[in-house]
Design a protein around this motif. Structure first.
Motif, PDB file in Angstrom:
ATOM      1  N   LEU A 199       0.878  -1.266   0.121  1.00 60.10           N
ATOM      2  CA  LEU A 199      -0.061   0.074   0.092  1.00 60.10           C
ATOM      3  C   LEU A 199       0.949   1.125   0.081  1.00 60.10           C
ATOM      4  O   LEU A 199       0.523   2.022  -0.407  1.00 60.10           O
ATOM      5  N   PHE A 200       1.987   1.197   0.548  1.00 59.01           N
ATOM      6  CA  PHE A 200       2.576   2.373   0.971  1.00 59.01           C
ATOM      7  C   PHE A 200       4.303   2.549   0.257  1.00 59.01           C
ATOM      8  O   PHE A 200       4.881   3.192   0.801  1.00 59.01           O
ATOM      9  N   ASP A 201       4.387   1.493  -0.743  1.00 56.04           N
ATOM     10  CA  ASP A 201       5.637   1.319  -1.269  1.00 56.04           C
ATOM     11  C   ASP A 201       6.805   1.140  -0.590  1.00 56.04           C
ATOM     12  O   ASP A 201       7.971   1.880  -0.957  1.00 56.04           O
ATOM     13  N   GLY A 202       6.839   0.628   0.680  1.00 52.45           N
ATOM     14  CA  GLY A 202       7.744   0.162   1.506  1.00 52.45           C
ATOM     15  C   GLY A 202       8.047   1.201   2.639  1.00 52.45           C
ATOM     16  O   GLY A 202       8.870   1.039   3.541  1.00 52.45           O
ATOM     17  N   LYS A 203       7.345   2.285   2.736  1.00 53.21           N
ATOM     18  CA  LYS A 203       7.258   3.295   3.698  1.00 53.21           C
ATOM     19  C   LYS A 203       6.900   2.557   4.993  1.00 53.21           C
ATOM     20  O   LYS A 203       5.707   2.014   4.957  1.00 53.21           O
ATOM     21  N   LYS A 204       7.508   2.702   6.171  1.00 56.89           N
ATOM     22  CA  LYS A 204       7.110   2.305   7.345  1.00 56.89           C
ATOM     23  C   LYS A 204       5.996   3.067   7.927  1.00 56.89           C
ATOM     24  O   LYS A 204       5.973   3.649   8.955  1.00 56.89           O
ATOM     25  N   VAL A 205       4.896   3.066   7.388  1.00 61.42           N
ATOM     26  CA  VAL A 205       3.640   3.884   7.724  1.00 61.42           C
ATOM     27  C   VAL A 205       2.921   3.071   8.919  1.00 61.42           C
ATOM     28  O   VAL A 205       2.466   3.882  10.118  1.00 61.42           O
ATOM     29  N   VAL A 206       2.667   1.828   8.907  1.00 60.85           N
ATOM     30  CA  VAL A 206       1.878   1.007   9.894  1.00 60.85           C
ATOM     31  C   VAL A 206       3.025   0.232  10.613  1.00 60.85           C
ATOM     32  O   VAL A 206       3.898  -0.619  10.034  1.00 60.85           O
ATOM     33  N   LYS A 207       3.065   0.527  11.954  1.00 54.02           N
ATOM     34  CA  LYS A 207       4.324  -0.099  12.974  1.00 54.02           C
ATOM     35  C   LYS A 207       3.373  -1.419  13.320  1.00 54.02           C
ATOM     36  O   LYS A 207       2.163  -1.270  13.723  1.00 54.02           O
ATOM     37  N   GLU A 208       4.275  -2.368  13.685  1.00 55.31           N
ATOM     38  CA  GLU A 208       3.809  -3.652  14.133  1.00 55.31           C
ATOM     39  C   GLU A 208       2.945  -3.362  15.528  1.00 55.31           C
ATOM     40  O   GLU A 208       2.209  -4.112  15.815  1.00 55.31           O
ATOM     41  N   GLU A 209       3.635  -2.667  16.441  1.00 54.33           N
ATOM     42  CA  GLU A 209       3.064  -2.437  17.736  1.00 54.33           C
ATOM     43  C   GLU A 209       1.609  -1.794  17.907  1.00 54.33           C
ATOM     44  O   GLU A 209       1.162  -1.505  18.625  1.00 54.33           O
ATOM     45  N   SER A 210       1.411  -1.110  16.480  1.00 52.49           N
ATOM     46  CA  SER A 210       0.193  -0.523  16.584  1.00 52.49           C
ATOM     47  C   SER A 210      -1.076  -1.304  16.015  1.00 52.49           C
ATOM     48  O   SER A 210      -2.040  -0.786  15.833  1.00 52.49           O
ATOM     49  N   LEU A 211      -0.843  -2.541  15.633  1.00 52.37           N
ATOM     50  CA  LEU A 211      -1.736  -3.310  15.257  1.00 52.37           C
ATOM     51  C   LEU A 211      -2.250  -4.315  16.394  1.00 52.37           C
ATOM     52  O   LEU A 211      -1.575  -4.828  17.197  1.00 52.37           O
ATOM     53  N   SER A 212      -3.673  -4.805  16.175  1.00 50.72           N
ATOM     54  CA  SER A 212      -4.287  -5.622  17.206  1.00 50.72           C
ATOM     55  C   SER A 212      -5.107  -6.584  16.434  1.00 50.72           C
ATOM     56  O   SER A 212      -5.804  -5.980  15.475  1.00 50.72           O
ATOM     57  N   ASN A 213      -5.619  -7.645  16.857  1.00 47.49           N
ATOM     58  CA  ASN A 213      -6.438  -8.480  16.123  1.00 47.49           C
ATOM     59  C   ASN A 213      -7.843  -7.877  16.208  1.00 47.49           C
ATOM     60  O   ASN A 213      -8.302  -7.419  17.017  1.00 47.49           O
ATOM     61  N   ALA A 214      -8.479  -8.105  14.973  1.00 44.56           N
ATOM     62  CA  ALA A 214      -9.869  -7.947  14.780  1.00 44.56           C
ATOM     63  C   ALA A 214     -10.673  -9.050  14.519  1.00 44.56           C
ATOM     64  O   ALA A 214      -9.933 -10.029  14.461  1.00 44.56           O
ATOM     65  N   GLY A 215     -11.849  -9.025  15.066  1.00 46.59           N
ATOM     66  CA  GLY A 215     -12.739 -10.295  14.905  1.00 46.59           C
ATOM     67  C   GLY A 215     -13.214 -10.722  13.519  1.00 46.59           C
ATOM     68  O   GLY A 215     -13.321  -9.751  12.596  1.00 46.59           O
ATOM     69  N   ASN A 216     -12.570 -11.895  12.977  1.00 44.99           N
ATOM     70  CA  ASN A 216     -12.525 -12.355  11.470  1.00 44.99           C
ATOM     71  C   ASN A 216     -13.948 -13.101  11.334  1.00 44.99           C
ATOM     72  O   ASN A 216     -14.139 -13.037  10.124  1.00 44.99           O
ATOM     73  N   ILE A 217     -14.708 -13.256  12.386  1.00 44.82           N
ATOM     74  CA  ILE A 217     -16.040 -13.748  11.968  1.00 44.82           C
ATOM     75  C   ILE A 217     -17.227 -12.810  12.101  1.00 44.82           C
ATOM     76  O   ILE A 217     -17.372 -11.899  12.971  1.00 44.82           O
ATOM     77  N   SER A 218     -18.156 -12.899  10.765  1.00 41.29           N
ATOM     78  CA  SER A 218     -19.310 -12.000  11.066  1.00 41.29           C
ATOM     79  C   SER A 218     -20.664 -12.782  10.324  1.00 41.29           C
ATOM     80  O   SER A 218     -20.360 -14.007   9.803  1.00 41.29           O
ATOM     81  N   GLN A 219     -21.780 -12.497  10.755  1.00 38.84           N
ATOM     82  CA  GLN A 219     -23.109 -13.178  10.649  1.00 38.84           C
ATOM     83  C   GLN A 219     -23.791 -12.558   9.459  1.00 38.84           C
ATOM     84  O   GLN A 219     -23.781 -11.093   9.289  1.00 38.84           O
ATOM     85  N   TYR A 220     -24.340 -13.213   8.652  1.00 37.32           N
ATOM     86  CA  TYR A 220     -25.665 -12.848   7.930  1.00 37.32           C
ATOM     87  C   TYR A 220     -26.683 -13.410   7.894  1.00 37.32           C
ATOM     88  O   TYR A 220     -26.703 -14.848   8.238  1.00 37.32           O
ATOM     89  N   LYS A 221     -27.964 -13.212   7.419  1.00 37.91           N
ATOM     90  CA  LYS A 221     -29.066 -13.901   7.425  1.00 37.91           C
ATOM     91  C   LYS A 221     -29.742 -14.218   6.069  1.00 37.91           C
ATOM     92  O   LYS A 221     -29.890 -13.125   5.096  1.00 37.91           O
ATOM     93  N   ILE A 222     -29.971 -15.421   5.614  1.00 38.85           N
ATOM     94  CA  ILE A 222     -30.248 -15.733   4.700  1.00 38.85           C
ATOM     95  C   ILE A 222     -31.817 -16.474   4.722  1.00 38.85           C
ATOM     96  O   ILE A 222     -31.583 -17.642   5.246  1.00 38.85           O
ATOM     97  N   GLU A 223     -32.919 -16.240   4.233  1.00 39.43           N
ATOM     98  CA  GLU A 223     -34.015 -17.083   4.488  1.00 39.43           C
ATOM     99  C   GLU A 223     -34.361 -17.330   5.895  1.00 39.43           C
ATOM    100  O   GLU A 223     -34.617 -18.592   6.053  1.00 39.43           O
ATOM    101  N   ASN A 224     -34.108 -16.372   6.753  1.00 45.34           N
ATOM    102  CA  ASN A 224     -34.330 -16.638   8.097  1.00 45.34           C
ATOM    103  C   ASN A 224     -33.324 -17.731   8.920  1.00 45.34           C
ATOM    104  O   ASN A 224     -33.442 -18.207   9.860  1.00 45.34           O
ATOM    105  N   GLU A 225     -32.371 -17.822   8.098  1.00 44.91           N
ATOM    106  CA  GLU A 225     -31.402 -18.928   8.788  1.00 44.91           C
ATOM    107  C   GLU A 225     -29.715 -17.835   8.855  1.00 44.91           C
ATOM    108  O   GLU A 225     -29.530 -17.286   7.820  1.00 44.91           O
ATOM    109  N   ILE A 226     -29.186 -17.946   9.986  1.00 44.98           N
ATOM    110  CA  ILE A 226     -28.224 -17.362  10.512  1.00 44.98           C
ATOM    111  C   ILE A 226     -26.938 -17.905   9.726  1.00 44.98           C
ATOM    112  O   ILE A 226     -26.637 -19.333  10.016  1.00 44.98           O
TER     113      ILE A 226
END
Length: 312
Positions: free
Chosen positions: A26-53
Motif C-alpha cells: 500500500l505504501f511502497d515500502g514506507k514504514k507507515v504502519v508499525k507492528e506495535e500499532s496493530l491488534s487482532n480484529a474479529g474475523n467472523i461475521s454473520q448474515y441472514k438468508i431466508e431466516n437462517e443465520i
C-alpha cells in the motif's frame, strides 16, 4: 475451520509480517504502519438468508491504531475523542491460490459487516475505513472480476443508482524485484519464491534468516501443495534457519523418496521374474514361497501373496 485454512493464516497473523505486507503493497515500502500499532480484529461475521443465520470468516484482519499525538501530527480528519489511542483503519488480508470471480461479492460482504458493526459503537467513537487486500499467489494473471460491475449486468438507466465496489488484488508472483526487496519480514521469502518460479520455473533460495520458521513452511506447503515443506520441520536434524537449508532438505527428501520407490519397484520386478521362471519349470508353490521369503526378506504372508499374484 479446516486445518488448511488455519495453516495458511499463521504467518500473516504475526504483526511484523502483517505490517510489512501492508507497508510494501500500500505504501511502497514506507514504514507507515508499525507492528506495535496493530491488534487482532474479529474475523467472523454473520448474515441472514431466508431466516437462517450463516457465518463468514476473513483470513486475517487487524485494527490499526495511533496515539492522539500521532493523529494530530499526521493531521487526520475530524475531532478526536479524549482517549489515548484512536482507530485509524482496519486491514483485512485474503489469500487466494485460484482466481475467484465472486471475490468482489465476498469482499463487500466482509467490509459491509465491519461497517455495520461500527454503527452500534459508542457515539463518541468515529467511524473508520476498512481496507481489504487480496493476496493472489497464482501464475496466471487475475483476469476475472475486480469489481461488482464486472460481475453483473447493470442496465444503463440504473447505473446512476447502483454503486460499484472495487477490490484490491495483488498478484504476488508478478511483483517486481524491487518490490520483493522492500519486504523486511519472512513474507519476503514467500514472495521471492513465487516470483522466481513464475519467471524462471526455478528457485534459487536465499540465505536470509527465517524468523517464523514453522509458519513459513506451513504456508509454503499450503500454497505450493507440496507437503515436503511441512515434513522438513518434522525431521530430527534440527530446525532450519533459511530457505537454502529448507530447499536442501526438500530436495533430499525427494531424492530419498525416489530411491525408495526405485528399490521397491526393482524388488517387485525381481520377484515377478523369479516366480515366472519357477512356474515355467514347474517348481512347486511351497518351495517357491520359501525361496521368495528368504531371498527378499519377506514374511510368510507377504511371500504367499506375491506368489499367488504372479503364479496363477
Amino acid at each position: 475451520m479446516g486445518e488448511k485454512d488455519i495453516t495458511e493464516k499463521l504467518l500473516e497473523e504475526h504483526n511484523d509480517v502483517f505490517a510489512d505486507i501492508v507497508n510494501v503493497l500500500l505504501f511502497d515500502g514506507k514504514k507507515v504502519v508499525k507492528e506495535e500499532s496493530l491488534s487482532n480484529a474479529g474475523n467472523i461475521s454473520q448474515y441472514k438468508i431466508e431466516n437462517e443465520i450463516h457465518e463468514q470468516e476473513r483470513d486475517v484482519s487487524k485494527v490499526w491504531t495511533q496515539s492522539r499525538e500521532e493523529v494530530k501530527r499526521n493531521n487526520s480528519v475530524g475531532d478526536e475523542p479524549e482517549r489515548e489511542d484512536v482507530v485509524i483503519a482496519m486491514y483485512g488480508l485474503e489469500n487466494q491460490t485460484e482466481i475467484d470471480k465472486e471475490m468482489p461479492f465476498r469482499v463487500i460482504g466482509y467490509d459491509g459487516a465491519k461497517y455495520r458493526s461500527q454503527v452500534n459503537r459508542k457515539e463518541k467513537d468515529r467511524h473508520f475505513p476498512v481496507v481489504t487486500m487480496v493476496l493472489y499467489f497464482g501464475e496466471r494473471h487475475w483476469d476475472k472480476n475486480k469489481s461488482l460491475y464486472e460481475g453483473m449486468i447493470v442496465p444503463e438507466y440504473l447505473e446512476p443508482y447502483v454503486n460499484d465496489y472495487k477490490i484490491n488484488v495483488y498478484e504476488i508472483a508478478y511483483l517486481t524485484d524491487e518490490q520483493v526487496e522492500m519486504f523486511s519480514s519472512d513474507f519476503k521469502m514467500v514472495a521471492d519464491y513465487f516470483v522466481q518460479m513464475r519467471k524462471n520455473k526455478n528457485y534459487q533460495p536465499s540465505k536470509e534468516t527465517i524468523k517464523h520458521v514453522d509458519e513459513v513452511l506451513k504456508l509454503m506447503s499450503v500454497l505450493t501443495k507440496d507437503d515436503r515443506f511441512i515434513k522438513v520441520q518434522q525431521e530430527e536434524e534440527g530446525e532450519v534457519k533459511n530457505m537454502c537449508e529448507v530447499l536442501d532438505r526438500v530436495e533430499n527428501r525427494g531424492i530419498a523418496k525416489g530411491l525408495e520407490q526405485g528399490i521397491a519397484q526393482g524388488i517387485a520386478q525381481g520377484i515377478c521374474a523369479t516366480i515366472k521362471i519357477a512356474k515355467k519349470y514347474g517348481a512347486p508353490r511351497e518351495s517357491l514361497i520359501k525361496e521368495i521369503k528368504e531371498k527378499y526378506f519377506l514374511s510368510e504372508q507377504e511371500a504367499e501373496e506375491r506368489v499367488d499374484k504372479y503364479y496363477s
